[in-house]
Design an enzyme around this catalytic site. Structure first.
Site, mmCIF file in Angstrom:
data_model
loop_
_atom_site.group_PDB
_atom_site.id
_atom_site.type_symbol
_atom_site.label_atom_id
_atom_site.label_comp_id
_atom_site.label_asym_id
_atom_site.label_seq_id
_atom_site.Cartn_x
_atom_site.Cartn_y
_atom_site.Cartn_z
ATOM 1 N N ARG A 107 0.816 -1.207 0.000
ATOM 2 C CA ARG A 107 0.000 0.000 0.000
ATOM 3 C C ARG A 107 0.854 1.263 0.000
ATOM 4 O O ARG A 107 0.483 2.272 -0.582
ATOM 5 C CB ARG A 107 -0.918 0.012 1.219
ATOM 6 C CG ARG A 107 -1.612 1.332 1.430
ATOM 7 C CD ARG A 107 -2.601 1.295 2.557
ATOM 8 N NE ARG A 107 -3.488 0.170 2.416
ATOM 9 C CZ ARG A 107 -3.829 -0.634 3.417
ATOM 10 N NH1 ARG A 107 -3.339 -0.429 4.620
ATOM 11 N NH2 ARG A 107 -4.641 -1.639 3.210
ATOM 12 N N TYR A 108 1.971 1.194 0.696
ATOM 13 C CA TYR A 108 2.827 2.375 0.836
ATOM 14 C C TYR A 108 3.999 2.280 -0.135
ATOM 15 O O TYR A 108 4.378 1.196 -0.563
ATOM 16 C CB TYR A 108 3.346 2.461 2.270
ATOM 17 C CG TYR A 108 2.266 2.678 3.300
ATOM 18 C CD1 TYR A 108 1.684 3.927 3.459
ATOM 19 C CD2 TYR A 108 1.835 1.638 4.115
ATOM 20 C CE1 TYR A 108 0.699 4.135 4.418
ATOM 21 C CE2 TYR A 108 0.858 1.841 5.081
ATOM 22 C CZ TYR A 108 0.292 3.095 5.224
ATOM 23 O OH TYR A 108 -0.677 3.297 6.163
ATOM 24 N N ARG A 111 7.324 0.085 1.529
ATOM 25 C CA ARG A 111 7.253 -1.055 2.432
ATOM 26 C C ARG A 111 6.069 -1.955 2.108
ATOM 27 O O ARG A 111 5.055 -1.479 1.597
ATOM 28 C CB ARG A 111 7.192 -0.604 3.893
ATOM 29 C CG ARG A 111 6.087 0.390 4.191
ATOM 30 C CD ARG A 111 6.535 1.288 5.349
ATOM 31 N NE ARG A 111 5.493 2.168 5.838
ATOM 32 C CZ ARG A 111 5.162 3.331 5.268
ATOM 33 N NH1 ARG A 111 5.732 3.710 4.149
ATOM 34 N NH2 ARG A 111 4.226 4.077 5.801
ATOM 35 N N CYS A 120 -2.713 -18.315 14.538
ATOM 36 C CA CYS A 120 -2.332 -17.570 15.729
ATOM 37 C C CYS A 120 -2.444 -18.502 16.921
ATOM 38 O O CYS A 120 -3.175 -19.492 16.877
ATOM 39 C CB CYS A 120 -3.270 -16.388 15.943
ATOM 40 S SG CYS A 120 -2.989 -15.044 14.778
ATOM 41 N N CYS A 124 -7.814 -13.506 18.608
ATOM 42 C CA CYS A 124 -8.357 -12.308 19.246
ATOM 43 C C CYS A 124 -9.744 -12.057 18.682
ATOM 44 O O CYS A 124 -9.915 -12.023 17.457
ATOM 45 C CB CYS A 124 -7.502 -11.081 18.940
ATOM 46 S SG CYS A 124 -5.777 -11.267 19.375
ATOM 47 N N CYS A 127 -9.976 -9.259 16.046
ATOM 48 C CA CYS A 127 -9.053 -9.339 14.912
ATOM 49 C C CYS A 127 -9.602 -8.610 13.685
ATOM 50 O O CYS A 127 -10.752 -8.792 13.287
ATOM 51 C CB CYS A 127 -8.802 -10.792 14.548
ATOM 52 S SG CYS A 127 -7.642 -10.974 13.177
ATOM 53 N N ARG A 129 -8.349 -9.098 10.739
ATOM 54 C CA ARG A 129 -8.244 -10.024 9.604
ATOM 55 C C ARG A 129 -9.034 -11.293 9.844
ATOM 56 O O ARG A 129 -8.653 -12.372 9.409
ATOM 57 C CB ARG A 129 -6.779 -10.384 9.365
ATOM 58 C CG ARG A 129 -6.067 -9.267 8.708
ATOM 59 C CD ARG A 129 -4.763 -9.676 8.064
ATOM 60 N NE ARG A 129 -3.999 -8.455 7.923
ATOM 61 C CZ ARG A 129 -2.879 -8.203 8.559
ATOM 62 N NH1 ARG A 129 -2.332 -9.110 9.341
ATOM 63 N NH2 ARG A 129 -2.282 -7.058 8.399
ATOM 64 N N ASP A 288 -10.985 -1.219 13.917
ATOM 65 C CA ASP A 288 -11.409 -1.229 12.519
ATOM 66 C C ASP A 288 -12.885 -1.599 12.342
ATOM 67 O O ASP A 288 -13.530 -2.078 13.259
ATOM 68 C CB ASP A 288 -10.557 -2.222 11.723
ATOM 69 C CG ASP A 288 -9.151 -1.707 11.502
ATOM 70 O OD1 ASP A 288 -8.991 -0.486 11.351
ATOM 71 O OD2 ASP A 288 -8.223 -2.525 11.485
ATOM 72 N N ASP A 325 -6.963 3.480 10.770
ATOM 73 C CA ASP A 325 -6.594 2.865 9.498
ATOM 74 C C ASP A 325 -7.800 3.085 8.580
ATOM 75 O O ASP A 325 -8.882 2.551 8.818
ATOM 76 C CB ASP A 325 -6.282 1.376 9.691
ATOM 77 C CG ASP A 325 -5.125 0.935 8.795
ATOM 78 O OD1 ASP A 325 -4.933 1.557 7.736
ATOM 79 O OD2 ASP A 325 -4.427 -0.020 9.159
ATOM 80 N N LYS A 332 -2.890 4.360 7.316
ATOM 81 C CA LYS A 332 -3.044 4.873 8.685
ATOM 82 C C LYS A 332 -3.049 6.400 8.715
ATOM 83 O O LYS A 332 -2.183 7.034 8.132
ATOM 84 C CB LYS A 332 -1.896 4.354 9.535
ATOM 85 C CG LYS A 332 -1.883 2.844 9.630
ATOM 86 C CD LYS A 332 -0.662 2.365 10.397
ATOM 87 C CE LYS A 332 -0.583 0.866 10.417
ATOM 88 N NZ LYS A 332 -0.200 0.300 9.100
#
Ligand SMILES: *Cc1c(COP(=O)(O)O)cnc(C)c1O
Length: 413
Positions: A107-108, A111, A120, A124, A127, A129, A288, A325, A332
């Site tokens: 996206r950037y 990076r 995981c 969580c 999450c 994702r 999010d 975000d 962000k």
């Protein structure tokens, strides 16, 4: 708790093998009974997004008040999770749109995010994702890694690679070593970051053997994900000490979660404990718009109030950047209280954390520097490499003297 005395408690593989994955097991461990109707709904939530808690993380829950427990709330579903509301988006950060190949989000400009794991230790409930994690169809294979390396190798502008997932530390030491080694061999990759929640939910994963592997790489940073001071236990501290002890800079990304950590005092305690353990609070995320997270979301005002309670009141090193975000893949966006109150030709009016209003006189002599982006002839002595990117985009470009563009126009739908 019934398992804590187990002889293999500190063995991370034992912890994984013995993860708690059903409502009934949670009832047993916490010695409680959920109402049958509620249980039916909870089962639906875990069909949609798996329940999986390490025995270690569940042992942090206060069984006598689990309903209010910040650890429990992050690990155990709530009925409200099934509510999809108007603003919810399955892929809120547009990660798929910014994905040139499977496993890479670019996206950037300089990076990329490299999704190297799809599992995981603990899932969580907040999450972002959720759509991907635990998805058996998307477990990266050797070919996916190779495609990722190839992409990074052929994109010379990528100087920073973030290994993410899932959790990269659920991969074997050998595989982690392999990924780091391959990335280290790419000349334009200056920096590698790993995002992991294992110091929080599975601190025993930070073994001497893992640290031996990591310490071979001198350009490695690790970001972890503590959300509440309660998570910084003796075991977590030991894991952080091992990582920081071999010279790896540590950061932390927290998510602002309603009824978990949406309190200035809790946040202050958290950032103090982090910095005392050589962890720099990096980001505080606004929650999010992923599906079923509405009950975790706070107002932005609450986040600003928390930032207001940190800046100036405590060490600058302990103050994270609060970011939203942008839904739809804008990346962000930092938000903070207003400190610049007003401005005239040569004077700025600012206020500090105490409410003191002050003036800053700007120099009369600061002439506009007409920059032609010809760094070779500039007196500031910047030695540019061939690969250095001096192309400007966005607002930076609007500000640039060298640009003919005077407006940014949204692209028509
Ligand atoms: C967060 C993020 C990064 C890293 O952003 P930094 O501000 O450099 O930490 C890179 N790529 C994607 C897609 C991200 O979401």
């Amino acid at each position: 708790m019934y398992l804590e005395n187990h002889k293999s408690w500190k063995d991370w593989k034992w912890q994984l093998k013995n993860r708690i994955t059903t409502i009934e097991e949670v009832e047993k461990v916490l010695d409680c009974n959920f109402n049958e109707d509620k249980k039916k709904v909870l089962k639906k939530t875990i069909e949609k997004f798996p329940l999986s808690i390490t025995p270690y993380y569940l042992s942090l829950v206060d069984a006598s008040d689990y309903d209010n427990d910040p650890v429990f709330k992050q690990a155990f579903p709530q009925v409200k999770e099934l509510e999809v509301c108007r603003a919810d988006i399955e892929d809120p950060l547009g990660e798929e749109d910014d994905s040139p190949i499977k496993g890479i989000t670019h996206r950037y400009p300089d990076r990329v995010l490299f999704h190297v794991s799809n599992v995981c230790a603990m899932y969580c409930r907040h999450c972002t994702r959720k759509r991907k994690v635990g998805d058996k169809e998307y477990n990266p294979m050797k070919e996916d890694y190779e495609a990722g390396f190839k992409y990074i190798e052929s994109h010379h502008e990528v100087r920073d690679v973030l290994l993410s997932g899932g959790d990269p530390f659920l991969l074997s030491n050998d595989l982690i070593d392999y990924l780091l080694e391959r990335l280290s061999k790419i000349p334009h990759v200056e920096l590698i970051r790993i995002g992991t929640r294992t110091p929080v939910v599975l601190p025993y994963r930070i073994t001497e053997e893992l640290v031996d592997v990591l310490s071979k790489y001198k350009n490695l940073w690790i970001n972890t994900h503590f959300n509440h001071p309660k998570e910084i236990t003796e075991e977590a501290i030991e894991a952080l000490d091992k990582l920081a002890g071999c010279g790896i800079p540590l950061g932390n990304q927290s998510v602002l979660l309603a009824n978990v950590n949406d309190c200035p005092r809790i946040m202050k305690k958290l950032v103090h404990k982090l910095t005392a353990n050589r962890v720099r609070p990096y980001y505080l995320y606004q929650c999010d718009l992923s599906e079923g997270l509405e009950h975790f979301r706070t107002s932005i005002g609450r986040g600003i109030e928390i930032m207001e309670s940190l800046r100036g009141h405590t060490s600058g090193l302990a103050v994270p950047t609060y970011v939203i975000d942008a839904p739809g893949g804008g990346g962000k966006i930092p938000v903070m209280p207003n400190y610049l109150m007003s401005w005239s030709t040569n004077k700025a009016i600012l206020r500090n954390y105490e409410g003191v209003i002050t003036t800053y006189e700007e120099p009369n002599e600061y002439a506009q520097i007409a920059c032609d982006l010809e760094c070779r002839t500039c007196h500031l002595q910047l030695k540019l490499d061939k690969k250095d990117n001096i192309k400007s985009i966005g607002i930076e470009k609007l500000l640039s003297d060298n640009s003919e563009i005077i407006t940014l126009t949204p692209i028509e739908e």
